[in-house]
Design a protein around this motif. Structure first.
Motif, PDB file in Angstrom:
ATOM      1  N   GLU A 151       0.822  -1.202   0.000  1.00 37.37           N
ATOM      2  CA  GLU A 151       0.000   0.000   0.000  1.00 37.37           C
ATOM      3  C   GLU A 151       0.862   1.261   0.000  1.00 37.37           C
ATOM      4  N   THR A 152       1.990   1.219   0.700  1.00 34.26           N
ATOM      5  CA  THR A 152       2.899   2.367   0.720  1.00 34.26           C
ATOM      6  C   THR A 152       3.520   2.588  -0.648  1.00 34.26           C
ATOM      7  N   VAL A 153       3.886   1.512  -1.328  1.00 32.98           N
ATOM      8  CA  VAL A 153       4.422   1.613  -2.693  1.00 32.98           C
ATOM      9  C   VAL A 153       3.362   2.175  -3.633  1.00 32.98           C
ATOM     10  N   ARG A 154       2.135   1.670  -3.513  1.00 28.16           N
ATOM     11  CA  ARG A 154       1.041   2.165  -4.346  1.00 28.16           C
ATOM     12  C   ARG A 154       0.829   3.660  -4.127  1.00 28.16           C
ATOM     13  N   GLN A 155       0.777   4.075  -2.864  1.00 29.76           N
ATOM     14  CA  GLN A 155       0.567   5.490  -2.565  1.00 29.76           C
ATOM     15  C   GLN A 155       1.732   6.339  -3.077  1.00 29.76           C
ATOM     16  N   SER A 156       2.947   5.840  -2.959  1.00 30.77           N
ATOM     17  CA  SER A 156       4.112   6.590  -3.444  1.00 30.77           C
ATOM     18  C   SER A 156       4.022   6.828  -4.941  1.00 30.77           C
ATOM     19  N   GLY A 157       3.597   5.804  -5.686  1.00 28.95           N
ATOM     20  CA  GLY A 157       3.459   5.963  -7.121  1.00 28.95           C
ATOM     21  C   GLY A 157       2.424   7.006  -7.507  1.00 28.95           C
ATOM     22  N   LEU A 158       1.290   6.970  -6.831  1.00 30.19           N
ATOM     23  CA  LEU A 158       0.240   7.949  -7.111  1.00 30.19           C
ATOM     24  C   LEU A 158       0.702   9.363  -6.772  1.00 30.19           C
ATOM     25  N   GLU A 185      11.682   5.394   4.761  1.00 28.81           N
ATOM     26  CA  GLU A 185      12.180   6.274   3.712  1.00 28.81           C
ATOM     27  C   GLU A 185      12.273   5.469   2.425  1.00 28.81           C
ATOM     28  N   LEU A 186      11.653   5.971   1.368  1.00 28.59           N
ATOM     29  CA  LEU A 186      11.651   5.276   0.077  1.00 28.59           C
ATOM     30  C   LEU A 186      12.424   6.100  -0.945  1.00 28.59           C
ATOM     31  N   HIS A 187      13.455   5.494  -1.503  1.00 30.03           N
ATOM     32  CA  HIS A 187      14.243   6.119  -2.559  1.00 30.03           C
ATOM     33  C   HIS A 187      13.717   5.590  -3.888  1.00 30.03           C
ATOM     34  N   VAL A 188      13.189   6.482  -4.706  1.00 29.26           N
ATOM     35  CA  VAL A 188      12.428   6.101  -5.903  1.00 29.26           C
ATOM     36  C   VAL A 188      13.146   6.598  -7.154  1.00 29.26           C
ATOM     37  N   THR A 189      13.316   5.686  -8.109  1.00 33.50           N
ATOM     38  CA  THR A 189      13.846   6.041  -9.422  1.00 33.50           C
ATOM     39  C   THR A 189      12.836   5.613 -10.471  1.00 33.50           C
ATOM     40  N   CYS A 190      12.485   6.514 -11.368  1.00 29.40           N
ATOM     41  CA  CYS A 190      11.483   6.238 -12.399  1.00 29.40           C
ATOM     42  C   CYS A 190      12.187   5.969 -13.737  1.00 29.40           C
ATOM     43  N   SER A 191      11.714   4.958 -14.464  1.00 28.58           N
ATOM     44  CA  SER A 191      12.327   4.587 -15.737  1.00 28.58           C
ATOM     45  C   SER A 191      11.259   4.098 -16.704  1.00 28.58           C
ATOM     46  N   ASP A 192      11.689   3.785 -17.922  1.00 26.01           N
ATOM     47  CA  ASP A 192      10.776   3.276 -18.965  1.00 26.01           C
ATOM     48  C   ASP A 192       9.557   4.187 -19.111  1.00 26.01           C
ATOM     49  N   ILE A 193       9.803   5.487 -19.094  1.00 27.66           N
ATOM     50  CA  ILE A 193       8.710   6.460 -19.159  1.00 27.66           C
ATOM     51  C   ILE A 193       8.349   6.712 -20.618  1.00 27.66           C
ATOM     52  N   LYS A 194       7.097   6.488 -20.954  1.00 29.92           N
ATOM     53  CA  LYS A 194       6.584   6.791 -22.288  1.00 29.92           C
ATOM     54  C   LYS A 194       5.545   7.900 -22.142  1.00 29.92           C
ATOM     55  N   TYR A 195       5.753   8.964 -22.869  1.00 29.27           N
ATOM     56  CA  TYR A 195       4.899  10.141 -22.745  1.00 29.27           C
ATOM     57  C   TYR A 195       3.860  10.188 -23.860  1.00 29.27           C
ATOM     58  N   GLN A 196       2.712  10.752 -23.528  1.00 27.33           N
ATOM     59  CA  GLN A 196       1.713  11.153 -24.503  1.00 27.33           C
ATOM     60  C   GLN A 196       1.533  12.651 -24.301  1.00 27.33           C
ATOM     61  N   GLY A 197       2.101  13.425 -25.192  1.00 31.58           N
ATOM     62  CA  GLY A 197       2.171  14.858 -24.956  1.00 31.58           C
ATOM     63  C   GLY A 197       3.145  15.122 -23.831  1.00 31.58           C
ATOM     64  N   MET A 255       8.407   2.435 -11.603  1.00 32.72           N
ATOM     65  CA  MET A 255       9.077   3.036 -10.456  1.00 32.72           C
ATOM     66  C   MET A 255       9.810   1.946  -9.685  1.00 32.72           C
ATOM     67  N   HIS A 256      11.084   2.174  -9.429  1.00 29.98           N
ATOM     68  CA  HIS A 256      11.906   1.269  -8.630  1.00 29.98           C
ATOM     69  C   HIS A 256      12.098   1.908  -7.257  1.00 29.98           C
ATOM     70  N   LEU A 257      11.823   1.159  -6.213  1.00 36.31           N
ATOM     71  CA  LEU A 257      11.838   1.720  -4.859  1.00 36.31           C
ATOM     72  C   LEU A 257      12.748   0.907  -3.955  1.00 36.31           C
ATOM     73  N   GLU A 258      13.520   1.618  -3.152  1.00 35.49           N
ATOM     74  CA  GLU A 258      14.341   1.028  -2.100  1.00 35.49           C
ATOM     75  C   GLU A 258      13.811   1.585  -0.787  1.00 35.49           C
ATOM     76  N   ALA A 259      13.232   0.719   0.031  1.00 31.66           N
ATOM     77  CA  ALA A 259      12.637   1.149   1.299  1.00 31.66           C
ATOM     78  C   ALA A 259      13.617   0.896   2.429  1.00 31.66           C
ATOM     79  N   MET A 318      13.041  -4.056  -1.438  1.00 35.78           N
ATOM     80  CA  MET A 318      13.217  -3.568  -2.803  1.00 35.78           C
ATOM     81  C   MET A 318      11.913  -3.848  -3.535  1.00 35.78           C
ATOM     82  N   ALA A 319      11.471  -2.891  -4.322  1.00 34.86           N
ATOM     83  CA  ALA A 319      10.186  -3.051  -5.007  1.00 34.86           C
ATOM     84  C   ALA A 319      10.206  -2.342  -6.348  1.00 34.86           C
ATOM     85  N   SER A 320       9.323  -2.770  -7.234  1.00 35.19           N
ATOM     86  CA  SER A 320       9.082  -2.040  -8.478  1.00 35.19           C
ATOM     87  C   SER A 320       7.603  -2.145  -8.805  1.00 35.19           C
ATOM     88  N   ILE A 321       7.093  -1.096  -9.433  1.00 34.75           N
ATOM     89  CA  ILE A 321       5.678  -1.055  -9.783  1.00 34.75           C
ATOM     90  C   ILE A 321       5.520  -0.349 -11.127  1.00 34.75           C
TER      91      ILE A 321
END
Length: 318
Positions: A73-80, A119-131, A139-143, A152-155
């Protein structure tokens, strides 16, 4: 094995602590917001802080350990949160997760005399933009907790504008769909899934061993914090945990999902039965330390709605 990168201790001005705005994490109840702050560290990197309560009505402690689904749930909330504040996703856009992976250190789940500061250290990758807005992102997370690696998590997230989501959902009105959710079927026994309250049980029995009907109770104050038009992902993760417990309900403590890999293939709808099928995967070696691995599928109609693999540990053995 979980490993972490050494990080200098950040010295920040002391400030009063609060939670982030509940709207950022798509929660109605302030009590269900676990995130406390965030900071941008780089172009696609962030630090998010969270606090876990020592006791929770649904994410219950067992044998002095936090519930691993608190991490989910913490990972989900962090992503949002980061989608909104870091990438300027407007409210009203649909943000859904299609894959979640994590592995955690059970010893870091110990409940101490004060709430857990994460404390969650988050790195975002594989980002595809529309506009100018992200369409997909990982998102890769190190808690970290008290300087020790917790998990360690990714979402992976997908996003849709309101117009696209309406077309995707064939014009389903959230309020109407939510009001029409059928009455939940009778649950399995409390002992079968390690739950004390009937309201928290998300499986209903069938005649087949290792197969249950998903039990959806829209009155649940945590799993259904607000009206939605499909079964929430956190309910499905709870179904994975409960199915694992039911496969070996004679264990002494709760089944703790210490690692999970789940792919959500399609929305689970309210108006059709969803079947949870689980099996235990034979251990590769006898030195499993009391852990076991399960495979869980959710089948609705002719489709697999999600597929998951989870490693479970008996809370009583930790």
């Amino acid at each position: 094995m979980l490993t972490t990168t050494e990080r200098p201790i950040a010295v920040r001005p002391s400030a009063l602590t609060t939670t982030v705005a509940r709207e950022y994490v798509h929660r109605a109840a302030l009590s269900e917001v676990f995130l406390t702050d965030w900071i941008k560290e780089g172009p696609d990197s962030f630090t998010v802080t969270a606090q876990w309560p020592r006791s929770h009505s649904f994410y219950t402690s067992e044998h002095g350990l936090y519930d691993p689904l608190l991490l989910s749930e913490t990972v989900r909330q962090s992503g949002l949160l980061l989608m909104h504040v870091g990438y300027h996703m407007p409210f009203g856009h649909q943000i859904s997760w299609s894959r979640l992976q994590y592995a955690l250190n059970p010893q870091a789940l110990r409940i101490e005399p004060t709430p857990a500061e994460i404390e969650l250290h988050v790195t975002c990758s594989d980002i595809k933009y529309q506009g100018k807005l992200p369409r997909t992102m990982v998102m890769h997370l190190e808690a970290v907790r008290a300087g020790s690696l917790l998990a360690m998590a990714s979402i992976r997230f997908n996003t849709h504008s309101p117009a696209v989501y309406q077309r995707l959902r064939t014009g389903r009105n959230v309020e109407e769909v939510f009001k029409a959710v059928p009455e939940p079927p009778e649950p399995v026994s409390r002992a079968a899934v390690g739950r004390l309250r009937k309201q928290d049980i998300v499986l209903s029995p069938t005649e087949d061993s290792g197969r249950w009907q998903l039990r959806v109770d829209p009155s649940h104050p945590v799993l259904f914090d607000h009206p939605v038009d499909h079964v929430p992902g956190m309910l499905l993760l709870e179904a994975v945990r409960q199915a694992g417990h039911a496969l070996d309900s004679a264990q002494a403590g709760a089944a703790l999902p210490v690692s999970v890999d789940v792919s959500f293939n399609r929305y689970v709808e309210f108006d059709e039965p969803c079947w949870i099928e689980a099996e235990q995967i034979p251990a590769v070696s006898p030195s499993s330390g009391g852990r076991r691995t399960i495979r869980v599928n959710a089948r609705q109609g002719d489709f697999f709605a999600f597929q998951a693999t989870a490693e479970l540990a008996d809370a009583a053995s930790l």
